[in-house]
Design an enzyme around this catalytic site. Structure first.
Site, PDB file in Angstrom:
ATOM      1  N   ARG A 273      82.618   3.502 -15.084  1.00 11.71           N
ATOM      2  CA  ARG A 273      82.291   2.491 -16.057  1.00 11.71           C
ATOM      3  C   ARG A 273      80.840   2.657 -16.773  1.00 11.71           C
ATOM      4  NH1 ARG A 273      79.934  -3.012 -13.196  1.00 11.71           N
ATOM      5  NH2 ARG A 273      78.940  -3.539 -15.232  1.00 11.71           N
TER       6      ARG A 273
ATOM      7  N   ALA B 236      76.364   5.169  -3.741  1.00 11.84           N
ATOM      8  CA  ALA B 236      75.964   5.806  -2.423  1.00 11.84           C
ATOM      9  C   ALA B 236      77.182   7.041  -2.201  1.00 11.84           C
ATOM     10  CB  ALA B 236      76.065   4.819  -1.328  1.00 11.84           C
TER      11      ALA B 236
ATOM     12  N   HIS C 246      72.478  28.114  -1.822  1.00 17.91           N
ATOM     13  CA  HIS C 246      72.246  29.229  -1.285  1.00 17.91           C
ATOM     14  C   HIS C 246      73.512  30.242  -1.598  1.00 17.91           C
ATOM     15  CE1 HIS C 246      69.418  28.686   1.910  1.00 17.91           C
ATOM     16  NE2 HIS C 246      69.687  27.409   2.029  1.00 17.91           N
TER      17      HIS C 246
ATOM     18  N   LYS D 177      82.626  10.790 -10.562  1.00 18.37           N
ATOM     19  CA  LYS D 177      83.102  10.581 -11.762  1.00 18.37           C
ATOM     20  C   LYS D 177      82.596   9.270 -12.113  1.00 18.37           C
ATOM     21  CE  LYS D 177      87.456  13.103 -10.679  1.00 18.37           C
ATOM     22  NZ  LYS D 177      86.637  14.164 -10.705  1.00 18.37           N
TER      23      LYS D 177
END
Length: 184
Positions: A181, A158, A110, A178
Site C-alpha cells: 500500500r 518485519a 558473496h 512487495k
C-alpha cells in the site's frame, strides 16, 4: 539526571568506535558488544543524536576498484541491537530513521559462481549502492540488499527481504518484499 548518568556510563563504551570512525556527531551512543576487530571504519560518517544498539557490526569492505567505501547515517536515526551494516561501495541512511533489531543492510553478496572454488574463497561480487531515505522504518529481522533505494518514509515489515527499490511512502513486506500500500 538519569540521562546524564546514562551518557557518563555509555560514553567510555563508544571510545574505540569513535577513534576509528571518520566523523561522529553530537549525542552519539552505541551499546556494548559491538565489533570493531578487523572492521574498517575510516569512511563511516555518523550524524547527530544517533543511537546504535548492542552487538552492532558496522564495517566497510575496501576493494581494489573502490578502496574507500562509505557508510553514512543521518541525524536522529536509531538502530536496534544486532544490526549489520556492511558496505563495499556506499550505504546511505537518512535522517529520523528507525531501524529495528537484527536488521542487515548489505551492498554486496558473496560470490559463488565458480564451481571450482568454495564460496568462502571467492570473495564478494560487484557491490551496488544502497540509499535509505529520511523517516524510514525497517522492521525486525529484515534485509536490505544491494542496489536498493527506499524513498522517504518507506515502511519495511518485519522479516522482509528487500531486493528492489520502492518510491516514497511505500509499505513493503515479504520475501522478496512487495508493496502492499501507499501511505499517501
Amino acid at each position: 539526571m538519569a540521562g546524564l548518568l546514562e551518557k557518563i556510563v555509555d560514553f567510555p563504551i563508544s571510545i574505540p568506535f569513535r577513534v576509528k570512525c571518520k566523523k561522529i556527531g553530537k549525542s552519539f551512543l552505541i551499546g556494548p558488544g559491538y565489533t570493531i576487530w578487523k572492521c574498517n571504519l575510516e569512511n563511516v560518517i555518523i550524524g547527530d543524536n544517533v543511537h546504535i544498539g548492542s552487538y552492532a557490526w558496522i564495517l566497510s569492505v575496501p576493494l581494489p576498484k573502490n578502496p574507500k567505501p562509505v557508510i553514512y547515517i543521518g541525524d536522529n536515526t536509531s538502530i536496534g541491537k544486532n544490526a549489520t551494516i556492511s558496505a563495499a561501495k556506499k550505504i546511505s541512511i537518512g535522517k529520523n530513521c528507525l531501524i529495528s533489531y537484527n536488521v542487515s543492510i548489505l551492498d554486496h553478496n558473496h560470490a559463488f559462481e565458480n564451481i571450482n572454488l568454495p564460496p568462502l574463497l571467492q570473495g564478494i561480487d560487484e557491490p551496488e549502492e544502497i540509499e535509505i531515505g529520511d523517516d524510514c522504518f525497517l522492521g525486525a529481522h529484515s534485509f536490505i540488499l544491494k542496489g536498493v533505494v527506499l524513498g522517504k518514509h518507506c515502511i519495511v515489515g518485519a522479516n522482509s527481504v528487500v531486493t528492489s527499490s520502492f518510491p516514497p511512502f511505500s509499505v513493503i513486506v515479504g520475501t522478496p518484499a512487495k508493496k502492499i500500500r501507499d501511505l499517501k
